[in-house]
Design an enzyme around this catalytic site. Structure first.
Site, PDB file in Angstrom:
ATOM      1  N   TRP A   1       6.497   5.787  -1.430  1.00 58.91           N
ATOM      2  CA  TRP A   1       6.100   6.430  -2.691  1.00 58.91           C
ATOM      3  C   TRP A   1       7.336   7.167  -3.243  1.00 58.91           C
ATOM      4  CZ3 TRP A   1       3.860  11.849  -3.246  1.00 58.91           C
ATOM      5  CH2 TRP A   1       3.307  12.049  -4.519  1.00 58.91           C
TER       6      TRP A   1
ATOM      7  N   LYS B   1      -8.130  10.676  -4.555  1.00 54.28           N
ATOM      8  CA  LYS B   1      -8.630   9.328  -4.791  1.00 54.28           C
ATOM      9  C   LYS B   1     -10.023   9.135  -4.234  1.00 54.28           C
ATOM     10  CE  LYS B   1      -4.133   8.583  -5.657  1.00 54.28           C
ATOM     11  NZ  LYS B   1      -2.998   9.476  -5.461  1.00 54.28           N
TER      12      LYS B   1
ATOM     13  N   ALA C   1      -3.491   9.275   1.806  1.00 49.27           N
ATOM     14  CA  ALA C   1      -3.969   9.597   0.458  1.00 49.27           C
ATOM     15  C   ALA C   1      -5.076   8.659  -0.008  1.00 49.27           C
ATOM     16  CB  ALA C   1      -2.797   9.538  -0.531  1.00 49.27           C
TER      17      ALA C   1
ATOM     18  N   ASP D   1       1.125  10.656   5.888  1.00 50.54           N
ATOM     19  CA  ASP D   1       0.589  10.887   4.542  1.00 50.54           C
ATOM     20  C   ASP D   1      -0.618   9.961   4.392  1.00 50.54           C
ATOM     21  OD1 ASP D   1       0.104  11.329   1.886  1.00 50.54           O
ATOM     22  OD2 ASP D   1       2.092  10.709   1.171  1.00 50.54           O
TER      23      ASP D   1
HETATM   24  C1  LMR Z   1       0.657   6.803  -7.472  1.00 48.87           C
HETATM   25  O1  LMR Z   1       1.393   6.451  -6.539  1.00 48.87           O
HETATM   26  O2  LMR Z   1       0.599   6.162  -8.538  1.00 48.87           O
HETATM   27  C2  LMR Z   1      -0.198   8.011  -7.310  1.00 48.87           C
HETATM   28  O3  LMR Z   1      -0.021   8.579  -6.060  1.00 48.87           O
HETATM   29  C3  LMR Z   1      -0.057   8.969  -8.422  1.00 48.87           C
HETATM   30  C4  LMR Z   1       1.248   9.707  -8.403  1.00 48.87           C
HETATM   31  O4  LMR Z   1       1.199  10.934  -8.475  1.00 48.87           O
HETATM   32  O5  LMR Z   1       2.305   9.086  -8.349  1.00 48.87           O
END
Ligand code: LMR
Length: 394
Positions: free
Chosen positions: A127, A243, A210, A208
């Site tokens: 991410w 989420k 999520a 993590d």
């Molecule tokens: C994403 O990866 O799109 C989500 O986790 C939202 C974000 O805050 O980036």
């Protein structure tokens, strides 16, 4: 003074949201930011959340501060949801945070406080905000190989060989389930091998998580996290409720610090409370309270689980439909990975110019690394996407 500030790079995912909004084409399809959308394009308030909010509105008689670590009932409910019976509750320190991102940020800060020289191993890719926050905190990162661009699955041998270079005092950041951005995940045998490497190297895992409930189910998605928590001496877990409870804007998350040494818990709990105080004082309470109300009320909990399960199954159907469409159009199985991936995302594994072509020619928006949000699709848009993917030569 502030003229010395340098312009900051826009967040890749959030910049796309604006670009999509500014696009006047009414055929446009948003597969960018990781937000669940139903078949009508709405991100709904879940039924159990709505009911809990009504009860809360009727019953709440104060908005006074809670505690620096948040309402203890929220921590108990979330420790139970994420960890089940994997570890003894008295080994877990936990503090509510503003969203999962808040938990990630606090975790990095805790690592830095404990060992300013810690290197954080991050999957390639991960991410983007993981890297951004680590960079902001001037923490050293080491990238470990993760995604095999040919098979679009995990390159597990490469991952393991990179993780073996970790040292005691390093941290290995792992996605508990539904890897973001790839959608490619380890199986439980592979997770056990990762635990063995963590034990051999002395590195500390940070998980993590999520998207619990978006992959194979609430318990199945937490299985790896539970194995790690039970299998290593120390571990950090950053969990998000954005989420799976659909409460994105309420900013509801939690950071857990687990130590098999129960006497360490007090030190960890104090550190988490201290970090909250330094950064924002008390964590937001509204979303956390809704979550603990839902998890502690059998009727609300079962309604929430049913709705979450429908969301999960809907995404799996869309994955299968997309893989089938692409098989027909391409006459090959090379898109079969879309049905194997889990969670909201899949990485197509194509080049930025093809992602640009999808956007410019077909008004289909996905993140530049070719991550697409499956939940941004519906039955009608899947064939449109499939045709566009073939058209731009992916
Ligand atoms: C994403 O990866 O799109 C989500 O986790 C939202 C974000 O805050 O980036």
């Amino acid at each position: 003074m502030f003229e010395t500030l340098k312009p900051q790079p826009a967040d890749k995912i959030l910049a796309l949201v604006q670009q999509y909004r500014d696009d006047p084409r009414d055929t446009k399809i948003d597969l960018g930011v990781g937000v669940y959308k139903d078949a009508t394009g709405l991100t709904p308030v879940m039924r159990a959340v709505k009911t809990a909010e009504q009860t809360l509105w009727a019953q709440e008689n104060t908005k006074a501060y809670t505690a620096l670590a948040g309402d203890p009932a929220f921590a108990d409910a979330m420790v139970d949801l994420v960890l089940g019976a994997a570890v003894a509750r008295e080994t877990v320190a936990a503090a509510a945070t503003p969203g999962g991102t808040g938990a990630v940020r606090q975790a990095f800060e805790m690592i830095k406080m404990a060992n300013p020289a810690a290197r954080v191993f991050v999957s390639n890719p991960t991410w983007p905000n993981h890297l951004s926050i680590l960079g902001h905190l001037c923490m050293e990162t080491v990238s470990y190989r993760y995604f095999d661009p040919q098979s679009r699955a995990v390159d597990f041998e490469a991952m393991l060989s990179d993780l073996k270079t970790a040292r005691p005092g390093d941290v290995v950041l792992l996605h508990g389930c539904c890897h973001n951005p790839t959608g490619a995940n380890l199986n439980l045998t592979q997770w056990q091998s990762v635990i063995d490497v963590l034990l051999a190297t002395g590195a500390v895992p940070m998980i993590d998580i999520a998207y619990q409930g978006f992959g194979d189910g609430l318990d199945a998605d937490a299985q790896a996290t539970r194995m790690v928590a039970a299998g290593v001496p120390e571990c950090l877990i950053a969990a998000s409720c954005s989420k799976n409870f659909g409460i994105y804007r309420e900013r509801t998350g939690i950071l857990m610090a687990i130590s098999q040494n129960a006497s360490a818990r007090g030190l960890h709990q104090g550190t988490l409370a201290y970090l909250n105080r330094q950064n924002f004082s008390f964590p937001p309470d509204h979303g956390a309270r809704l979550v603990s109300m839902i998890l502690n009320d059998p009727a609300l909990r079962s309604d929430w689980q049913a709705e979450l399960e429908a969301v999960r199954l809907g995404m799996l159907e869309l994955r299968q439909q997309l893989a089938d469409c692409l098989q027909q159009l391409s006459g090959s199985d090379r898109f079969g990975f879309l049905a194997q991936h889990r969670g909201m995302f899949s990485l197509l594994g194509t080049t930025a110019d093809k992602v640009d072509a999808l956007r410019d020619k077909h008004a289909i928006y996905m993140v530049g690394d070719s991550r697409l949000n499956i939940a941004g699709l519906n039955r009608d848009t899947v064939p449109i996407l499939a045709k566009a993917i073939i058209d731009v030569g992916i």
